[in-house]
Design an enzyme around this catalytic site. Structure first.
Site, PDB file in Angstrom:
ATOM      1  N   ARG A 193      68.084  54.852  55.687  1.00 58.98           N
ATOM      2  CA  ARG A 193      67.525  54.234  56.884  1.00 58.98           C
ATOM      3  C   ARG A 193      68.484  54.452  58.049  1.00 58.98           C
ATOM      4  O   ARG A 193      69.701  54.277  57.908  1.00 58.98           O
ATOM      5  CB  ARG A 193      67.295  52.729  56.678  1.00 58.98           C
ATOM      6  CG  ARG A 193      66.170  52.391  55.712  1.00 58.98           C
ATOM      7  CD  ARG A 193      64.807  52.701  56.301  1.00 58.98           C
ATOM      8  NE  ARG A 193      63.713  52.312  55.422  1.00 58.98           N
ATOM      9  CZ  ARG A 193      63.154  53.104  54.517  1.00 58.98           C
ATOM     10  NH1 ARG A 193      63.607  54.345  54.350  1.00 58.98           N
ATOM     11  NH2 ARG A 193      62.141  52.666  53.777  1.00 58.98           N
ATOM     12  N   GLU A 222      62.642  55.436  64.811  1.00 58.00           N
ATOM     13  CA  GLU A 222      61.790  56.251  63.949  1.00 58.00           C
ATOM     14  C   GLU A 222      61.175  57.424  64.715  1.00 58.00           C
ATOM     15  O   GLU A 222      61.001  58.505  64.178  1.00 58.00           O
ATOM     16  CB  GLU A 222      60.691  55.384  63.332  1.00 58.00           C
ATOM     17  CG  GLU A 222      59.803  56.108  62.352  1.00 58.00           C
ATOM     18  CD  GLU A 222      60.556  56.627  61.140  1.00 58.00           C
ATOM     19  OE1 GLU A 222      60.260  57.742  60.694  1.00 58.00           O
ATOM     20  OE2 GLU A 222      61.461  55.915  60.646  1.00 58.00           O
ATOM     21  N   HIS A 241      62.473  62.480  59.083  1.00 55.32           N
ATOM     22  CA  HIS A 241      62.117  61.509  58.033  1.00 55.32           C
ATOM     23  C   HIS A 241      61.100  62.117  57.065  1.00 55.32           C
ATOM     24  O   HIS A 241      59.998  61.599  56.875  1.00 55.32           O
ATOM     25  CB  HIS A 241      61.578  60.213  58.644  1.00 55.32           C
ATOM     26  CG  HIS A 241      61.648  59.050  57.690  1.00 55.32           C
ATOM     27  ND1 HIS A 241      61.469  57.744  58.080  1.00 55.32           N
ATOM     28  CD2 HIS A 241      61.870  58.998  56.350  1.00 55.32           C
ATOM     29  CE1 HIS A 241      61.582  56.941  57.046  1.00 55.32           C
ATOM     30  NE2 HIS A 241      61.816  57.685  55.976  1.00 55.32           N
TER      31      HIS A 241
END
Length: 268
Positions: A193, A222, A241
């Protein structure tokens, strides 16, 4: 989704306002391994179960961590970019260390990082790990040298890969001050993360030469601002990601998440 009996989510922030608007919901399922975007206390207060998907994408994420390491050490992406600019100069890759002379450090020794350990060992690397929540017997079983003090992990690792859940106690746990303990040639890998790393501190450490490089599949945001300095650094590799993904893991994710919903509604 106020009338939903169950809610499945990926990246949306399931905050207290949304949770309090749910009138019939029995379960919230996070389609992934973490809970960091679900307000669990609010769900608990509302009497809603929260579940995630565990033990999927172990191979994919561990493969990706190793891929980021190899890209940085062997400088493959950097050399490919130079070639696209018309520069053929193998000397620009130097120096390149031998993998079997390097120490691979793991911050956390859970399911994914245990697979990373096995793959790093296949390259002949010494693998060490810091995880105060696991017994010494597990380290011995995995063939991984246990690091007793957190600071020693930063000092000894040529490659440091982060494998922790994100919660209030782990947010920005990889701080600038800890990065200052690392070797100037060391590489930081994060496929967990983005919030685990002090991103501004990492940018500073990279710019100063405090650390040698970074391989990142996750960032603080993100969907980041594309002016982020990390995207302009030759000693940084960033992917969007995607470490969790393969065609097989995507099917697993959907099936496991749906099974969590079915189980909760049948037994709830």
């Amino acid at each position: 989704c106020k009338d939903a009996d169950a809610v499945m989510l990926s990246f949306v922030e399931m905050n207290e306002r949304i949770i309090n608007s749910l009138e019939k919901c029995k379960v919230i399922v996070r389609c992934g391994m973490g809970f960091n975007n679900v307000d669990i206390p609010a769900a608990t207060k509302k009497g809603i179960m929260v579940a995630n998907v565990q033990k999927y994408c172990l191979e994919e994420v561990s493969d990706h961590a190793i891929a980021l390491m190899l890209t940085l050490i062997r400088k493959t992406a950097y050399l490919s970019r130079l070639l696209r600019e018309g520069i053929w100069n193998p000397a620009k890759a130097r120096p390149i260390p031998r993998l079997d002379e390097m120490t691979f450090g793991l911050y956390g020794l859970g399911g994914i990082s245990s697979r990373v350990a096995a793959k790093a060992k296949a390259f002949g690397m010494e693998v060490v790990a810091y995880d105060p929540f696991l017994p010494a017997e597990y380290f011995e079983k995995m063939g991984v040298r246990r690091i007793e003090e957190e600071e020693d992990l930063f000092r000894c690792s040529d490659v440091l890969s982060v494998h922790l859940p994100l919660n209030p106690s782990t947010a920005k746990i990889i701080s600038y001050e800890k990065m200052k303990l690392m070797k100037p040639t060391a590489i930081l890998i994060n496929t967990a993360r983005g919030g685990l790393v002090d991103e501004e501190g990492m940018i500073r450490a990279l710019q100063e030469g405090t650390i040698g490089g970074a391989g990142l599949d996750v960032l603080a945001d993100e969907f980041p601002d594309m002016s982020n300095p990390l995207f302009q650094m030759d000693n940084v590799v960033v992917t969007p990601h995607i470490a969790y993904y393969s065609e097989g893991s995507d099917i697993d994710l959907r099936n496991y998440a749906c099974n969590q919903v079915i189980q909760a509604l049948e037994q709830g």
